[in-house]
Design a protein around this motif. Sequence first.
Motif, PDB file in Angstrom:
ATOM      1  N   LYS A 194       0.848  -1.187   0.000  1.00 51.22           N
ATOM      2  CA  LYS A 194       0.000   0.000   0.000  1.00 51.22           C
ATOM      3  C   LYS A 194       0.881   1.234   0.000  1.00 51.22           C
ATOM      4  N   VAL A 195       0.793   2.001  -1.064  1.00 49.41           N
ATOM      5  CA  VAL A 195       1.643   3.170  -1.236  1.00 49.41           C
ATOM      6  C   VAL A 195       1.019   4.364  -0.524  1.00 49.41           C
ATOM      7  N   PRO A 196       1.805   5.152   0.238  1.00 53.61           N
ATOM      8  CA  PRO A 196       1.246   6.322   0.922  1.00 53.61           C
ATOM      9  C   PRO A 196       0.934   7.454  -0.054  1.00 53.61           C
ATOM     10  N   SER A 197       0.234   8.443   0.437  1.00 55.41           N
ATOM     11  CA  SER A 197      -0.148   9.572  -0.415  1.00 55.41           C
ATOM     12  C   SER A 197       0.968  10.595  -0.564  1.00 55.41           C
ATOM     13  N   SER A 198       2.037  10.436   0.196  1.00 54.83           N
ATOM     14  CA  SER A 198       3.163  11.370   0.122  1.00 54.83           C
ATOM     15  C   SER A 198       4.033  11.091  -1.097  1.00 54.83           C
ATOM     16  N   LYS A 199       4.938  12.022  -1.365  1.00 53.14           N
ATOM     17  CA  LYS A 199       5.879  11.838  -2.461  1.00 53.14           C
ATOM     18  C   LYS A 199       6.918  10.772  -2.095  1.00 53.14           C
ATOM     19  N   TRP A 232       5.081   3.465  -7.427  1.00 51.02           N
ATOM     20  CA  TRP A 232       4.662   4.428  -6.412  1.00 51.02           C
ATOM     21  C   TRP A 232       3.777   5.462  -7.110  1.00 51.02           C
ATOM     22  N   ARG A 233       2.510   5.173  -7.131  1.00 52.48           N
ATOM     23  CA  ARG A 233       1.526   6.090  -7.696  1.00 52.48           C
ATOM     24  C   ARG A 233       0.421   6.248  -6.667  1.00 52.48           C
ATOM     25  N   THR A 234       0.304   7.430  -6.106  1.00 49.31           N
ATOM     26  CA  THR A 234      -0.610   7.651  -4.990  1.00 49.31           C
ATOM     27  C   THR A 234      -2.051   7.353  -5.383  1.00 49.31           C
ATOM     28  N   GLY A 235      -2.768   6.781  -4.414  1.00 50.09           N
ATOM     29  CA  GLY A 235      -4.164   6.444  -4.639  1.00 50.09           C
ATOM     30  C   GLY A 235      -4.376   5.104  -5.306  1.00 50.09           C
TER      31      GLY A 235
END
Length: 317
Positions: A194-199, A232-235
């Motif tokens: 699960k990728v976070p919403s941060s950069k 890593w692509r948010t959302g």
Amino acid sequence: MRRIALILMLPLLGVGVLAGCGGSPAHSAAHPAVTVSGPFGKAPGVTIPAKKATTSLTVKTVIHGSGPVLGKTDAFVGNYAIYIWSGTAHRLAQSSFTQHEPTLFAGQLLPGLEKALIGQKMGSRVLAVIPPKDAFGTSGNPQVGIKGTDTLVFVVDLIKNFAGNASAAGQQVSSGGGALPKVTATAGAAPKIKVPSSKPPSKLVSKVLVRGTGPAIKANQTVVVQYVGALWRTGKGDGSVFDASWKRGQPFSFIIGKKPSQVIPGWDSGLTGQTVGSRVMLVIPPADGYGKSGNQQAGIGPKDTLVFVVDVLGAFN
């Protein structure tokens, strides 16, 4: 994943698990004129007569191991020597013994080799004299210089086998999270990312999630792993997975630190020194991944940061 494909062209027919006939090795007597000498793990001495081979598949367990039995859906690491026996002449075609690079057998084997190896125990040395009908058939394999009348002679040392769902075996020390992706998993199943919403971070991150107790990986070893790769692509959660060895039901292998590299730089840098049995999360910026060109085939853009969760199953000299 690899920058340079390392394809064992002779034993393997294609991608797939070791699937085949029966649960035990063929027990026919070896070709009476072919002999093998030398200890397990060392380059064998192979004597092939200056006469034509018979048309029968013949197998001999030259050294009997005491390890686990090779199952029909297992992959295994082994060393091999392959001779092409053509008429009354023969030549050495390939040998991992001379290259000091054990190989992962994780594809659909030639029929004769499959019959010879499935059911053998780890630690065994097996001789297989394989006629054309149990190899490439009457068409041969012109790409590697095998004619439809050639017999193949294999000597294989079986070192260690792996189930298709083999995973990290150490103690969990982290699940990631925070500014890094969060990883959840159960033993024997593909981890979820699960990728976070941060950069993403701008530099390579190598974080141990499960710490194995095996030896540390050194340059030029053959490393066997399971892995999941995501963008890593948010959302996107774990929906950004672009590749996974788990989907193929077989581990992946490469030689770490080899020149030219067999994998992207982030793998060479991030996995060297990690211990066997570990699960490692690699967060790889474009410069340590596929660079400015990306990887269009995998849907990786030039600005994509990669997230890999890698289970280190073994490392071999």
